[in-house]
Design a protein around this motif. Structure first.
Motif, PDB file in Angstrom:
ATOM      1  N   LYS A  81       0.827  -1.222   0.000  1.00  0.00           N
ATOM      2  CA  LYS A  81       0.000   0.000   0.000  1.00  0.00           C
ATOM      3  C   LYS A  81       0.859   1.270   0.000  1.00  0.00           C
ATOM      4  O   LYS A  81       0.657   2.184   0.804  1.00  0.00           O
ATOM      5  CB  LYS A  81      -0.953   0.021   1.204  1.00  0.00           C
ATOM      6  CG  LYS A  81      -1.759  -1.256   1.396  1.00  0.00           C
ATOM      7  CD  LYS A  81      -2.585  -1.600   0.171  1.00  0.00           C
ATOM      8  CE  LYS A  81      -3.382  -2.894   0.388  1.00  0.00           C
ATOM      9  NZ  LYS A  81      -4.003  -3.391  -0.859  1.00  0.00           N
ATOM     10  N   ILE A  82       1.827   1.321  -0.888  1.00  0.00           N
ATOM     11  CA  ILE A  82       2.758   2.445  -0.966  1.00  0.00           C
ATOM     12  C   ILE A  82       2.336   3.409  -2.073  1.00  0.00           C
ATOM     13  O   ILE A  82       2.002   2.982  -3.178  1.00  0.00           O
ATOM     14  CB  ILE A  82       4.189   1.947  -1.260  1.00  0.00           C
ATOM     15  CG1 ILE A  82       4.661   0.957  -0.201  1.00  0.00           C
ATOM     16  CG2 ILE A  82       5.163   3.122  -1.388  1.00  0.00           C
ATOM     17  CD1 ILE A  82       5.917   0.205  -0.595  1.00  0.00           C
ATOM     18  N   THR A  83       2.359   4.695  -1.783  1.00  0.00           N
ATOM     19  CA  THR A  83       2.229   5.733  -2.808  1.00  0.00           C
ATOM     20  C   THR A  83       3.599   6.359  -2.988  1.00  0.00           C
ATOM     21  O   THR A  83       4.130   6.991  -2.078  1.00  0.00           O
ATOM     22  CB  THR A  83       1.215   6.813  -2.391  1.00  0.00           C
ATOM     23  OG1 THR A  83      -0.069   6.206  -2.215  1.00  0.00           O
ATOM     24  CG2 THR A  83       1.112   7.901  -3.457  1.00  0.00           C
ATOM     25  N   ILE A  84       4.175   6.176  -4.160  1.00  0.00           N
ATOM     26  CA  ILE A  84       5.539   6.641  -4.372  1.00  0.00           C
ATOM     27  C   ILE A  84       5.565   8.158  -4.586  1.00  0.00           C
ATOM     28  O   ILE A  84       4.574   8.748  -5.030  1.00  0.00           O
ATOM     29  CB  ILE A  84       6.214   5.928  -5.556  1.00  0.00           C
ATOM     30  CG1 ILE A  84       5.504   6.265  -6.877  1.00  0.00           C
ATOM     31  CG2 ILE A  84       6.236   4.425  -5.325  1.00  0.00           C
ATOM     32  CD1 ILE A  84       6.230   5.744  -8.106  1.00  0.00           C
ATOM     33  N   PRO A  85       6.682   8.824  -4.298  1.00  0.00           N
ATOM     34  CA  PRO A  85       6.785  10.272  -4.512  1.00  0.00           C
ATOM     35  C   PRO A  85       6.677  10.628  -5.992  1.00  0.00           C
ATOM     36  O   PRO A  85       6.933   9.812  -6.877  1.00  0.00           O
ATOM     37  CB  PRO A  85       8.180  10.609  -3.968  1.00  0.00           C
ATOM     38  CG  PRO A  85       8.528   9.489  -3.056  1.00  0.00           C
ATOM     39  CD  PRO A  85       7.884   8.273  -3.648  1.00  0.00           C
ATOM     40  N   ASP A  86       6.339  11.906  -6.237  1.00  0.00           N
ATOM     41  CA  ASP A  86       6.155  12.383  -7.602  1.00  0.00           C
ATOM     42  C   ASP A  86       7.437  12.227  -8.430  1.00  0.00           C
ATOM     43  O   ASP A  86       7.392  11.827  -9.594  1.00  0.00           O
ATOM     44  CB  ASP A  86       5.731  13.850  -7.573  1.00  0.00           C
ATOM     45  CG  ASP A  86       5.327  14.374  -8.937  1.00  0.00           C
ATOM     46  OD1 ASP A  86       4.530  13.697  -9.628  1.00  0.00           O
ATOM     47  OD2 ASP A  86       5.801  15.452  -9.330  1.00  0.00           O
ATOM     48  N   ASN A  87       8.575  12.551  -7.842  1.00  0.00           N
ATOM     49  CA  ASN A  87       9.831  12.419  -8.582  1.00  0.00           C
ATOM     50  C   ASN A  87      10.117  10.977  -8.973  1.00  0.00           C
ATOM     51  O   ASN A  87      10.652  10.705 -10.055  1.00  0.00           O
ATOM     52  CB  ASN A  87      11.006  12.955  -7.755  1.00  0.00           C
ATOM     53  CG  ASN A  87      11.013  14.464  -7.678  1.00  0.00           C
ATOM     54  OD1 ASN A  87      10.413  15.134  -8.496  1.00  0.00           O
ATOM     55  ND2 ASN A  87      11.692  15.003  -6.671  1.00  0.00           N
ATOM     56  N   ALA A  88       9.783  10.046  -8.110  1.00  0.00           N
ATOM     57  CA  ALA A  88       9.986   8.627  -8.422  1.00  0.00           C
ATOM     58  C   ALA A  88       9.113   8.216  -9.600  1.00  0.00           C
ATOM     59  O   ALA A  88       9.542   7.464 -10.485  1.00  0.00           O
ATOM     60  CB  ALA A  88       9.681   7.769  -7.202  1.00  0.00           C
ATOM     61  N   ARG A  89       7.880   8.723  -9.611  1.00  0.00           N
ATOM     62  CA  ARG A  89       6.978   8.425 -10.741  1.00  0.00           C
ATOM     63  C   ARG A  89       7.560   8.962 -12.046  1.00  0.00           C
ATOM     64  O   ARG A  89       7.550   8.282 -13.075  1.00  0.00           O
ATOM     65  CB  ARG A  89       5.605   9.045 -10.479  1.00  0.00           C
ATOM     66  CG  ARG A  89       4.635   8.912 -11.644  1.00  0.00           C
ATOM     67  CD  ARG A  89       3.350   9.669 -11.371  1.00  0.00           C
ATOM     68  NE  ARG A  89       3.565  11.098 -11.163  1.00  0.00           N
ATOM     69  CZ  ARG A  89       3.745  11.962 -12.157  1.00  0.00           C
ATOM     70  NH1 ARG A  89       3.765  11.555 -13.421  1.00  0.00           N
ATOM     71  NH2 ARG A  89       3.931  13.247 -11.889  1.00  0.00           N
TER      72      ARG A  89
END
Length: 546
Positions: A81-89
């Protein structure tokens, strides 16, 4: 009963593929697609730390390397249930876009172009006429008369030596080839130019990925390339992207349009019926709503009626595959229990399973993505598709074909490449604002289920994981080539490539280039699609990596 023709192995692909067809009255009447290699990645993963999976699965193949890594971290992200950071996306999108640009260039020029281009015919070309054609096809062409004459002389030396080198073992002289000598010379020249370009394009992934193949920068929770988010490294990536897009716009796309103009009849050959796209390139954390290339399913070629996708309706059939039992199972509960007995196209004849969605075989890949995006109103895709159809002078119906599949791959290269500029700009702006977050910490759950979907150069890819005691309990991959090149299912419905081959003309059974054209248009990757086994003992080998 027609003549049986076996092509084994199919070359210019990844892995081992056998195609058998029945030819009668000059056309294919029946077809069987057989993956003849077993691997067993799912078995190797059981009991390991879920964070190791992406490093292992990406080594399913040395061509489509990053794609399995991305699907794997996504499925563990999902389970935790992880939401990755915008930069990672953004970094993940740019790495994936780099994979598309590289893969599609290699596929057209080095895996499939020689199905349409007669290399030996280029010896009869007038280099001056070739230069003229090059200027007409692409005003920004960088090659002149002397360049084409040099390529022709190099080809002549190959032929006179009795060894064609990288152009050996082609069906040169087949009546199925239609390009005039001058266009063949143009294509041969660009084949060589693409060899140099693809090596430079491959470096893009290494900027943020540390290396290529098999980048090392992914992690469950984001990415790890913090030291590469600098002005110099971002500028280096952008320069390589610009160079690649220059080749795409001024060489690749004009070449596809030029070749298509001579093979318009292939707009009615090699088509399938149903299409599936998972979608790709999330623009924010809301998926699938934010996907740049949308998710959807098309049945019976109804492009105007794109349906949403329920992955719970995916099943893998094994009636005609070398696995235990005959029950169709969803990937989340899938089993990999190999059981080879004999090769028999009436019974079991492939190491690939037969994935089905709503009980139907589905083509995945560039054509599926383009059709779904077109049906859902993606402006960039609609503009590209309509522009090519107008340029070549063919109707929309020709998209459902080998020609359409080849054109769709080129069109989405342009669409994805253009979109990458926006992701680069976003990443630069975030870094300028001091936003350097690329990783989200997490705790691995004791138990959990996760799904990682992505659409990759060859099509819809899914990884499914079950976590037990913080270890991998079960892991299943359903890869694009399994969708496209798998065998018949429990209802004996043909797989997509088997369906696509029906009706294919064969002018000379001893030179079956027409069959190869359609098979190559799916860009087979059997190494990804099959699950190492001893055919004598039926023993699955176990390895310990140290």
């Amino acid at each position: 009963m027609g003549e049986r023709l076996v092509i084994d192995p199919i070359t210019r692909i990844e892995g081992h593929l056998r195609i058998e067809v029945e030819v009668a009255d000059g056309k294919v009447k029946n077809a069987w697609s057989s993956a003849t290699l077993f691997r067993g990645l799912e078995i190797m993963l059981q009991g390991r730390d879920p964070r190791d999976a992406w490093l292992i699965t990406q080594r399913a193949c040395g061509v489509c390397t990053y794609v399995h890594a991305l699907a794997s971290v996504r499925c563990v992200d999902d389970a935790a249930k992880i939401t990755i950071p915008d930069n990672a996306r953004l970094v993940r999108n740019l790495l994936h876009g780099s994979q598309f640009l590289h893969d599609h260039l290699v596929h057209f020029y080095h895996l499939s172009a020689l199905d349409w281009v007669d290399i030996v015919s280029a010896l009869q070309a007038d280099p001056q006429q070739t230069a003229k054609i090059a200027g007409e096809v692409s005003p920004a062409s960088r090659s002149g008369v002397n360049d084409f004459r040099d390529v022709q002389n190099r080809l002549k030396k190959f032929v006179e030596s009795g060894q064609l080198g990288i152009f050996a073992n082609g069906y040169w002289g087949s009546p199925a080839y239609k390009l005039p000598p001058e266009v063949n010379l143009l294509a041969a020249s660009h084949y060589l130019e693409a060899l140099r370009q693809q090596a430079r394009t491959a470096r893009m992934m290494a900027v943020f990925g540390a290396k290529n193949p098999h980048p090392q920068t992914l992690a469950v929770g984001g990415v790890t390339c913090a030291t590469d988010l600098t002005a110099d490294r971002l500028a280096e990536f952008k320069y390589m992207w610009q160079e690649t897009m220059d080749f795409v716009n001024n060489v690749y796309l004009p070449d596809v349009a030029a070749v298509a103009g001579f093979y318009k009849d292939w707009g009615s050959i090699g088509g399938t019926t149903n299409f599936l796209a998972y979608g790709e390139f999330p623009e924010n954390e809301k998926e699938p709503d934010s996907l740049f290339l949308p998710r959807g399913a098309i049945f019976k070629r109804n492009v105007a009626g794109v349906e949403p996708v329920d992955i719970g309706l995916i099943e893998e059939h094994v009636k005609h595959s070398w696995y235990e039992g005959d029950q169709a199972l969803p990937p989340a509960k899938g089993e990999t229990k190999p059981k080879y007995d004999a090769f028999d196209v009436d019974k079991r004849y492939s190491w690939m399973k037969a994935p089905r969605y709503k009980g139907e075989p589905m083509e995945v890949g560039p054509l599926a993505r383009v059709l779904v995006a077109y049906g859902k109103g993606n402006e960039a895709v609609k503009k590209s598709v309509d522009g090519l159809l107008k340029t070549v002078g063919i109707p929309q119906e020709t998209l459902f074909s080998t020609l359409g599949r080849t054109a769709a791959r080129a069109l989405e290269t342009k669409v994805i490449g253009d979109a990458m500029e926006g992701w680069i700009t976003q990443l630069v702006e975030n870094v300028k604002k001091g936003d350097n977050k690329i990783y989200q910490s997490f705790d691995m759950p004791e138990t959990g289920m996760g799904t990682g979907l992505n659409d990759v150069p060859r099509g819809a890819l899914g990884h499914w994981i079950e976590i037990k005691d913080k270890k991998i309990g079960n892991y299943q991959l359903v890869v694009p080539s399994t969708w496209n090149l798998g065998p018949r299912d429990a209802a004996d419905k043909l797989g997509p490539v088997e369906e696509a081959l029906i009706g294919t003309p064969v002018s000379n059974p001893k030179m079956p280039v027409e069959i190869i054209r359609t098979v190559h248009s799916f860009d087979p990757c059997i190494a990804c699609g099959v699950h190492v086994i001893d055919p004598q003992s039926n023993e699955v080998y176990q390895f310990r990596v140290v």
